[in-house]
Design a protein around this motif. Structure first.
Motif, PDB file in Angstrom:
ATOM      1  N   PRO A  71       0.831  -1.201   0.000  1.00  0.00           N
ATOM      2  CA  PRO A  71       0.000   0.000   0.000  1.00  0.00           C
ATOM      3  C   PRO A  71       0.869   1.256   0.000  1.00  0.00           C
ATOM      4  N   PRO A  72       0.403   2.331  -0.585  1.00  0.00           N
ATOM      5  CA  PRO A  72       1.204   3.555  -0.608  1.00  0.00           C
ATOM      6  C   PRO A  72       1.469   4.054   0.802  1.00  0.00           C
ATOM      7  N   ARG A  73       2.640   4.631   0.984  1.00  0.00           N
ATOM      8  CA  ARG A  73       3.026   5.138   2.283  1.00  0.00           C
ATOM      9  C   ARG A  73       2.314   6.448   2.580  1.00  0.00           C
ATOM     10  N   SER A  74       1.971   6.650   3.823  1.00  0.00           N
ATOM     11  CA  SER A  74       1.410   7.948   4.201  1.00  0.00           C
ATOM     12  C   SER A  74       1.704   8.155   5.676  1.00  0.00           C
ATOM     13  N   ILE A  75       1.169   9.190   6.224  1.00  0.00           N
ATOM     14  CA  ILE A  75       1.352   9.412   7.663  1.00  0.00           C
ATOM     15  C   ILE A  75       0.637   8.282   8.397  1.00  0.00           C
ATOM     16  N   CYS A  76       1.320   7.727   9.363  1.00  0.00           N
ATOM     17  CA  CYS A  76       0.736   6.615  10.097  1.00  0.00           C
ATOM     18  C   CYS A  76      -0.504   7.078  10.853  1.00  0.00           C
ATOM     19  N   VAL A  79       9.276  -4.989  -0.502  1.00  0.00           N
ATOM     20  CA  VAL A  79       8.438  -4.006   0.188  1.00  0.00           C
ATOM     21  C   VAL A  79       9.225  -3.330   1.300  1.00  0.00           C
ATOM     22  N   MET A  80       8.867  -2.109   1.583  1.00  0.00           N
ATOM     23  CA  MET A  80       9.386  -1.366   2.736  1.00  0.00           C
ATOM     24  C   MET A  80      10.902  -1.184   2.715  1.00  0.00           C
ATOM     25  N   ARG A  81      11.431  -0.899   1.529  1.00  0.00           N
ATOM     26  CA  ARG A  81      12.857  -0.621   1.450  1.00  0.00           C
ATOM     27  C   ARG A  81      13.216   0.603   2.303  1.00  0.00           C
ATOM     28  N   ASP A  82      12.278   1.498   2.504  1.00  0.00           N
ATOM     29  CA  ASP A  82      12.550   2.673   3.349  1.00  0.00           C
ATOM     30  C   ASP A  82      13.056   2.267   4.732  1.00  0.00           C
ATOM     31  N   ILE A  83      12.475   1.218   5.282  1.00  0.00           N
ATOM     32  CA  ILE A  83      12.895   0.767   6.614  1.00  0.00           C
ATOM     33  C   ILE A  83      14.341   0.278   6.566  1.00  0.00           C
ATOM     34  N   ALA A 138      16.667   3.300   6.187  1.00  0.00           N
ATOM     35  CA  ALA A 138      16.710   4.100   7.417  1.00  0.00           C
ATOM     36  C   ALA A 138      17.536   3.377   8.486  1.00  0.00           C
ATOM     37  N   HIS A 139      17.346   2.057   8.564  1.00  0.00           N
ATOM     38  CA  HIS A 139      18.081   1.267   9.548  1.00  0.00           C
ATOM     39  C   HIS A 139      19.580   1.259   9.249  1.00  0.00           C
ATOM     40  N   TYR A 140      19.894   1.159   7.980  1.00  0.00           N
ATOM     41  CA  TYR A 140      21.304   1.172   7.533  1.00  0.00           C
ATOM     42  C   TYR A 140      21.992   2.447   8.031  1.00  0.00           C
ATOM     43  N   LYS A 141      21.338   3.592   7.761  1.00  0.00           N
ATOM     44  CA  LYS A 141      21.891   4.889   8.178  1.00  0.00           C
ATOM     45  C   LYS A 141      21.984   4.994   9.689  1.00  0.00           C
TER      46      LYS A 141
END
Ligand code: ADP
Ligand code: MN
Ligand code: MN
Ligand code: MN
Ligand code: MN
Length: 420
Positions: free
Chosen positions: A12-17, A232-236, A239-242
């Motif tokens: 699903p598209p990301r948005s504000i939780c 899915v959720m490559r953003d996580i 972010a975790h890598y950084k």
């Protein structure tokens, strides 16, 4: 032709939780920008009875000792101390907030706070199943400090060991014994590299993005996959890598795994007790990052039954002797030592691992100790390059993704070099 809907890996598209309003929120940012007036937030992290991380934070005032240590080496601060001719301004320092924050640069956080500078703290062990209600205080003894990637400079993350009030290590403190083993055998300079696999779940405990009424298409396109409907959720992951790099955790890479919604990151090589410390803190970072995306992290070794890969924590290992010319003899000797300890090792390698170590899906069978060059169906794999050059390291493929790295690194050492 598009796949039928029930076979699509749907993100699903990301948005504000909607649950926690986490996102780039102006309401929140207004407060996050406020000056801390010289205090530091220290997030104490510990490991609970189920192998999850827990944390709570406290504000610490800068200590005179840590200020003096800094000022002795810092020209701008030294100048201020000298200009007033006494140690008085040292104490006054925190009220000049610009100067104070100069002092509290990231460099100072990394080099300045030692676990022994930080206060021992406690928590209610009856709420975490780590102590009885009538004697519930469990002590938190700081053992490693990292810059805080969530709050930023000058705040810190403090990994702590759990101790009982009678001075014995808490039942779930596996670090204490591991540290003794690492100290005893320090001359072998043991290096570890842990490959942490994990699965992202939605709030209904389904692997993230899996269709509600069915399954995604069979495994094949997902491992190291690129593109929508593959990962899915490559953003996580990013972010975790950084977060790990910021905190000085020696993360060495990431990749999408064979089962959709499953990912891996590696930490290492790291020497001795720091391996367990860094892996635990990296798990805490992962759960903490995913929380902001309203996504759950599962470390279960077989999150989906059936024709789906399990999740492991492959443990790469070498000693000083294995890493140089002639090292292969030391690797083979170590494997001979490990073989009779197979059952004992499996006991330390995580819960529910029998669901994963079936001999299929790139695993060896749980009942048998086997090893081979470049063979991913064995307990132990010797990487092709190690075999080719005659030295290097080996990979223990048995540990489950939910294994405690302190227990894994300890049993590897005691199996090879002997119990204390
Ligand atoms: P795989 O091919 O099994 O997926 P990865 O690249 O995921 O391997 O992980 C390999 C791990 O081995 C990395 O964490 C790396 O740091 C670690 N490693 C590399 N060299 C050594 C060594 N000499 N001793 C211990 N670990 C090592
Ligand atoms: Mn309370
Ligand atoms: Mn790997
Ligand atoms: Mn893997
Ligand atoms: Mn591996």
């Amino acid at each position: 032709l598009p796949s039928p809907p029930e076979r699509r890996l749907y993100a699903p598209p990301r948005s504000i939780c909607p649950l926690c309003a986490h996102a780039d929120s102006p309401q929140l940012n207004k407060y996050l920008k406020l000056d801390q007036k010289g205090s530091i937030m220290a997030e104490y992290v510990w490991i609970d009875s189920t192998g999850e991380t827990r944390s709570k934070s406290r504000a610490l005032a800068a200590t005179l000792a840590s200020w003096l240590r800094h000022a002795a080496n810092c020209m701008p601060c030294l100048r201020i101390s000298l200009s007033t001719g006494s140690t008085e301004p040292v104490i006054a320092m925190p009220f000049f907030s610009d100067e104070f924050f100069h002092y509290n640069t990231l460099k100072e956080v990394e080099g300045g706070y030692k676990p022994e500078d930080l206060p021992v703290w406690n928590f209610d062990g009856s709420s975490t199943n780590q102590a009885p209600g009538d004697n519930s205080d469990v002590y938190l003894r700081p053992c490693a400090v990292y810059p805080d990637p969530f709050r930023g400079t000058p705040n810190i993350i403090v990994l702590a060991e759990c101790w009982n009030p009678d001075g014995t290590p808490n039942k779930f403190n596996f670090r204490h014994e591991c540290a003794k083993v690492m100290e005893t055998y320090a001359e072998h300079e043991p290096w570890f590299g842990l490959e942490q696999e994990y699965t992202l779940l939605d709030l209904d405990d389904r692997p993230y993005g899996w269709p509600a009424g069915g399954f995604p298409a069979p495994q094949g396109p997902y491992y190291c996959g690129v593109g929508a409907s593959k990962v899915v959720m490559r953003d996580i992951v990013e972010a975790h890598y950084k977060a790990c790099l910021y905190a000085g955790v020696k993360i060495s890479g990431t990749n999408a795994e064979v089962m959709p919604a499953q990912w891996e990151f590696q930490v290492g090589p790291v020497e001795g007790i720091a391996m367990g410390d860094q892996l635990w803190i990296s798990r805490f970072f992962l759960s903490r990052v995913a929380e902001e995306f309203a996504v759950k992290v599962s470390f279960h070794p077989k999150p989906v039954k059936g024709a789906w890969n399990g999740a492991g924590m492959h443990s790469n290992f070498s000693t000083k002797e294995m890493r140089v010319e002639g090292g292969m003899a030391h690797i083979e000797a170590a494997l001979k030592k490990l073989e009779p300890h197979h059952e004992e090792c499996i006991k330390e390698y995580g819960e529910d691992n029998e669901q994963r170590l079936t001999g299929s899906y790139e695993t060896g069978s749980i009942d048998q100790f086997t090893w081979g060059v470049a063979n991913r169906g064995c307990s132990i794999r010797i990487p092709r390059e190690t075999a080719a050059q005659g030295f290097g390291y080996f990979e223990d493929r048995r540990p489950a993704s939910n294994a405690d790295p302190y227990r894994v690194t300890k049993i590897l050492m005691t199996s090879i070099f002997g119990k204390l």
